[in-house]
Structures are given as structure tokens and as C-alpha cells.
Write an enzyme that holds these catalytic residues in place. Sequence first.
Site, mmCIF file in Angstrom:
data_model
loop_
_atom_site.group_PDB
_atom_site.id
_atom_site.type_symbol
_atom_site.label_atom_id
_atom_site.label_comp_id
_atom_site.label_asym_id
_atom_site.label_seq_id
_atom_site.Cartn_x
_atom_site.Cartn_y
_atom_site.Cartn_z
ATOM 1 N N ASP A 1 0.862 -1.189 0.000
ATOM 2 C CA ASP A 1 0.000 0.000 0.000
ATOM 3 C C ASP A 1 0.895 1.233 0.000
ATOM 4 O O ASP A 1 1.852 1.321 0.768
ATOM 5 C CB ASP A 1 -0.876 -0.031 1.270
ATOM 6 C CG ASP A 1 -1.941 1.060 1.260
ATOM 7 O OD1 ASP A 1 -3.136 0.724 1.262
ATOM 8 O OD2 ASP A 1 -1.574 2.254 1.264
ATOM 9 N N ASP B 1 -4.319 2.349 -4.607
ATOM 10 C CA ASP B 1 -2.897 2.347 -4.213
ATOM 11 C C ASP B 1 -2.498 1.105 -3.428
ATOM 12 O O ASP B 1 -1.528 1.126 -2.687
ATOM 13 C CB ASP B 1 -2.566 3.603 -3.395
ATOM 14 C CG ASP B 1 -3.082 3.511 -1.972
ATOM 15 O OD1 ASP B 1 -4.087 2.816 -1.743
ATOM 16 O OD2 ASP B 1 -2.474 4.150 -1.089
ATOM 17 N N GLU B 2 -3.266 0.039 -3.586
ATOM 18 C CA GLU B 2 -2.899 -1.165 -2.826
ATOM 19 C C GLU B 2 -3.204 -2.428 -3.602
ATOM 20 O O GLU B 2 -4.076 -2.445 -4.479
ATOM 21 C CB GLU B 2 -3.600 -1.206 -1.466
ATOM 22 C CG GLU B 2 -5.082 -1.330 -1.544
ATOM 23 C CD GLU B 2 -5.727 -1.511 -0.165
ATOM 24 O OE1 GLU B 2 -5.343 -2.451 0.559
ATOM 25 O OE2 GLU B 2 -6.624 -0.728 0.167
HETATM 26 P P1 TTP Z 1 -5.308 4.854 1.747
HETATM 27 O O1 TTP Z 1 -4.269 3.919 1.258
HETATM 28 O O2 TTP Z 1 -6.307 4.373 2.718
HETATM 29 O O3 TTP Z 1 -4.610 6.097 2.442
HETATM 30 P P2 TTP Z 1 -3.290 6.843 2.051
HETATM 31 O O4 TTP Z 1 -2.557 6.178 0.942
HETATM 32 O O5 TTP Z 1 -3.606 8.279 1.817
HETATM 33 O O6 TTP Z 1 -2.443 6.776 3.380
HETATM 34 P P3 TTP Z 1 -1.739 5.503 4.038
HETATM 35 O O7 TTP Z 1 -1.991 4.363 3.120
HETATM 36 O O8 TTP Z 1 -0.290 5.872 4.129
HETATM 37 O O9 TTP Z 1 -2.380 5.345 5.361
HETATM 38 O O10 TTP Z 1 -6.086 5.470 0.522
HETATM 39 C C1 TTP Z 1 -5.490 5.716 -0.726
HETATM 40 C C2 TTP Z 1 -6.006 6.983 -1.338
HETATM 41 O O11 TTP Z 1 -7.428 6.913 -1.459
HETATM 42 C C3 TTP Z 1 -5.734 8.185 -0.506
HETATM 43 O O12 TTP Z 1 -4.473 8.774 -0.774
HETATM 44 C C4 TTP Z 1 -6.874 9.106 -0.859
HETATM 45 C C5 TTP Z 1 -8.007 8.186 -1.196
HETATM 46 N N1 TTP Z 1 -8.965 8.144 -0.061
HETATM 47 C C6 TTP Z 1 -10.060 9.019 -0.081
HETATM 48 O O13 TTP Z 1 -10.253 9.770 -1.029
HETATM 49 N N2 TTP Z 1 -10.908 8.991 0.984
HETATM 50 C C7 TTP Z 1 -10.744 8.182 2.060
HETATM 51 O O14 TTP Z 1 -11.541 8.199 3.017
HETATM 52 C C8 TTP Z 1 -9.622 7.287 2.061
HETATM 53 C C9 TTP Z 1 -9.382 6.363 3.231
HETATM 54 C C10 TTP Z 1 -8.759 7.315 0.980
HETATM 55 MG MG MG Z 2 -2.232 4.112 0.980
#
Ligand code: TTP
Ligand code: MG
Length: 393
Positions: free
Chosen positions: A10, A105-106
Site C-alpha cells: 500500500d 494504491d494497494e
Molecule cells: P489509503 O491507502 O487508505 O490512504 P493513504 O494512501 O492516503 O495513506 P496511508 O496508506 O499511508 O495510510 O487510501 C489511498 C487513497 O485513497 C488516498 O491517498 C486518498 C483516497 N482516499 C479518499 O479519497 N478517501 C478516504 O476516506 C480514504 C481512506 C482514501
Molecule cells: Mg495508501
Amino acid sequence: MANRTIIHIDLDSFFVSVEQVLNPELKGKPVVVGGRPERRGVVATASYEARAFGLHSAMPLVTAARLCPEAIFIEGNFDRYREFSQKFMAILNDFCPFIEPAGIDEAYLDVTGFESIHGSIRQMATAMKERIQSELGLSASIGISSCKVVAKIASDLSKPDGLIEVTTGEEREFLAPLPVDKLPGVGKQTVKVMKSLSIHTIGSLSRMPSHTLKSRFGTAGETMRRFANGIDDSEVLPPGEAKSISRETTFGEDTRDRVLLEATLWAQSEKVGADLRKQDKQARCVTLKVRYADFSTITRSRTLQENVSTDQVIFETGSKLLEQALKVEMQAVRLIGIGVSHLVEPSRQATLFTPSAQELEELNKTIDRIRNRYGFGAIQTGRAIQLKDILTQ
Ligand code: TTP
Ligand code: MG
């Protein structure tokens, strides 16, 4: 299920990190993607510098601005994120083709057996992180484990820019001290009910009797209990594709006749194999299903060393599973079925195949062509001849 090695990867603060690549002045600063704070709306993501102020995804922008007035607020550009996401997935694909994207992103990767290529899975994961950093300018976090749920929790715990490997056999110990809300699917409501049952850690959840969880959470309770014990058999599946191909047959009368059972299995294997080849796919897993006279049903799976697409290998694998199943259960059989799953693109490495396997594949394809033209019944092969009047499906 055979031992597997799963990676969950991720990207860290994805949207914000992309903005920081596009505009390096934003690096090291509290940055929020989601829009201007004057507008109604929520935080899509916050940089780790902003998270230190308590900002997080889904928080109203007004609240974010109040908690961290110096934060830089950006609208965001979804097309750019999609572009980065595609490049990210393409890099993963260079390392391993068994990928299940789980979000923008995962992804999960089934990297079973890949240590022989990279020295170790940890080295493979490190190389992946380095390539993503050097080519995209993004940092990623990785969890390695024998199943998806533990890999996901491990990558989450390792953030940002981390790597945690959970040794096979130590899944339970790894999870035990963590709070229950680290488990996927355990949200605020569930946490409340769990508190009322004095469940705070995943360890205490893992020790709860099944019936207690079932009465409070229904079938989800059983899944949570299995997850809490580090058990998750779910496969890494490519998106949008048939997850499995199968055939099953209910007999007019329950039977113990091995000849009939095997003949049925063969006919089913031919149909499953034909479907598989029609989709231009190969499979890594064969599953046998048997329902007994008392309606109890078992499934037995085998993951194969090499991808299969021939009727013969599907049948032989199913037949071995059937033999084992019949050894332990004396009841007559009501239904039998066979399926393949974990479908992948055909491997083009001819060296993997012995000449006879290649010949078999050619033979299968020839029979497919004749059947496509003249109908399935145009050719009767092997054991299926005994079934002429029996099979209805
Ligand atoms: P995540 O992988 O959950 O979050 P992140 O990459 O920003 O942070 P990390 O993984 O380091 O904890 O989500 C990926 C992307 O999806 C995030 O950059 C923005 C989007 N997203 C939203 O638009 N709304 C949300 O509520 C979440 C959780 C994510
Ligand atoms: Mg992320």
C-alpha cells in the site's frame, strides 16, 4: 490449503505523495488533498506531517483547518493519481503476475515460490519498494505473511515506508496484542459490542467461543474469529475475471459406484477444461466437491506446481482428491463436482512443460475445435463413454 506467501502493498499517503512529486516544495509539510477548507467537504488524505496534528481521511475540511491552520489545502487531480496508480501496478506486475488490486494504491500478490528468483521474499519486497521509489518517487509499505488478512495488517502496522514479515506459524502471536479494530471489517459499531463482551485485543477475540460470536455477529463472527487466529484461505484473484470454473452433478440415486463417480468426474473435467481454454486461461488450483447422502458437503483443494489447462490434469487431481475423501467417509455420494480456480494467463514458458504435456494440450485443443463445430457430444472420450445415458448436465 498449501503454504502460501502473500504480499500486501500500500502506498503511503498516496494522493498527497503524488502532489509532492509534482511539486517538491510540498515535501515535508502538512498537506491535505480534498479541497479548500472554506468549502464543505472532507479530507481525502493528509500527509504524515498533517496527521501528527490529528488530521485523517474523511475528516471535514473545516475541522482539519482548525486543528492545523498551517496546512496546505489542495483540490487534487484524480487523473494524475490514476496515472501513478497504473504505473505502480505495472511495476508490481514485473515482479509477479498474480496480483489482486485492492484499491487505487494497494494490492495483494501471491508470491509463493518467488524466493528462488529473488533470494528471499524480503529481498523481493525491498526491491519492489526501491523501484517504486526510484521510478515514481513514492514510498510504499509492505506486509508479508501466509495469508491476505495478516499481510494487510502487517503492511498497515509498518507504515510509513515500512516492511513487516510475519513468519509462518506466528500469525496468531503477531495479531494477539493488537486492538480489535485493526482487523478488516471491524468498525466502530462492532468495537462497541466487542467492548461489552470484554474483547479489546485480537488475542482475546481469538479465544472467544464460536457460538458467542455467532450469536452476536452472525456468520461475520466466524470470519472474525478465523481472522483473529490468523486464518484466511481467500485467494489472490485478478480483478474482473471469472474466479472459478466448475461443474457439478447430482445423481438420480445416491451412489458408491467408483466407476460412475470417476466417469462423472472425467466428463466434468472435460467441460471445465474446455471453458478454461475458451477463456485462454490456465488454473493453479483444482477443487473437488462431494455431497453425501446426509447432505453434508466437503470441498478439497489442491494447488498445483504448474498451471493446468488440460482435462487430464484436472481429472487426475480431482480423482486423487476423491480417493482421499472416500477413504475417510463411507456414506454414499449424492453430488460430485469439480472446479478450477486461481485463473491466470497461460504461461508461455514451453520449458516448463514436458513434451507429453504439450501433446496433451494440443490434443485437448483439437477436440475443442471439433466440439465447437459439431457439438459437445460429437466426441466421447475415455471414461465418459460409460455415462451416455446417465449424465443430465
Ligand atoms: P489509503 O491507502 O487508505 O490512504 P493513504 O494512501 O492516503 O495513506 P496511508 O496508506 O499511508 O495510510 O487510501 C489511498 C487513497 O485513497 C488516498 O491517498 C486518498 C483516497 N482516499 C479518499 O479519497 N478517501 C478516504 O476516506 C480514504 C481512506 C482514501
Ligand atoms: Mg495508501
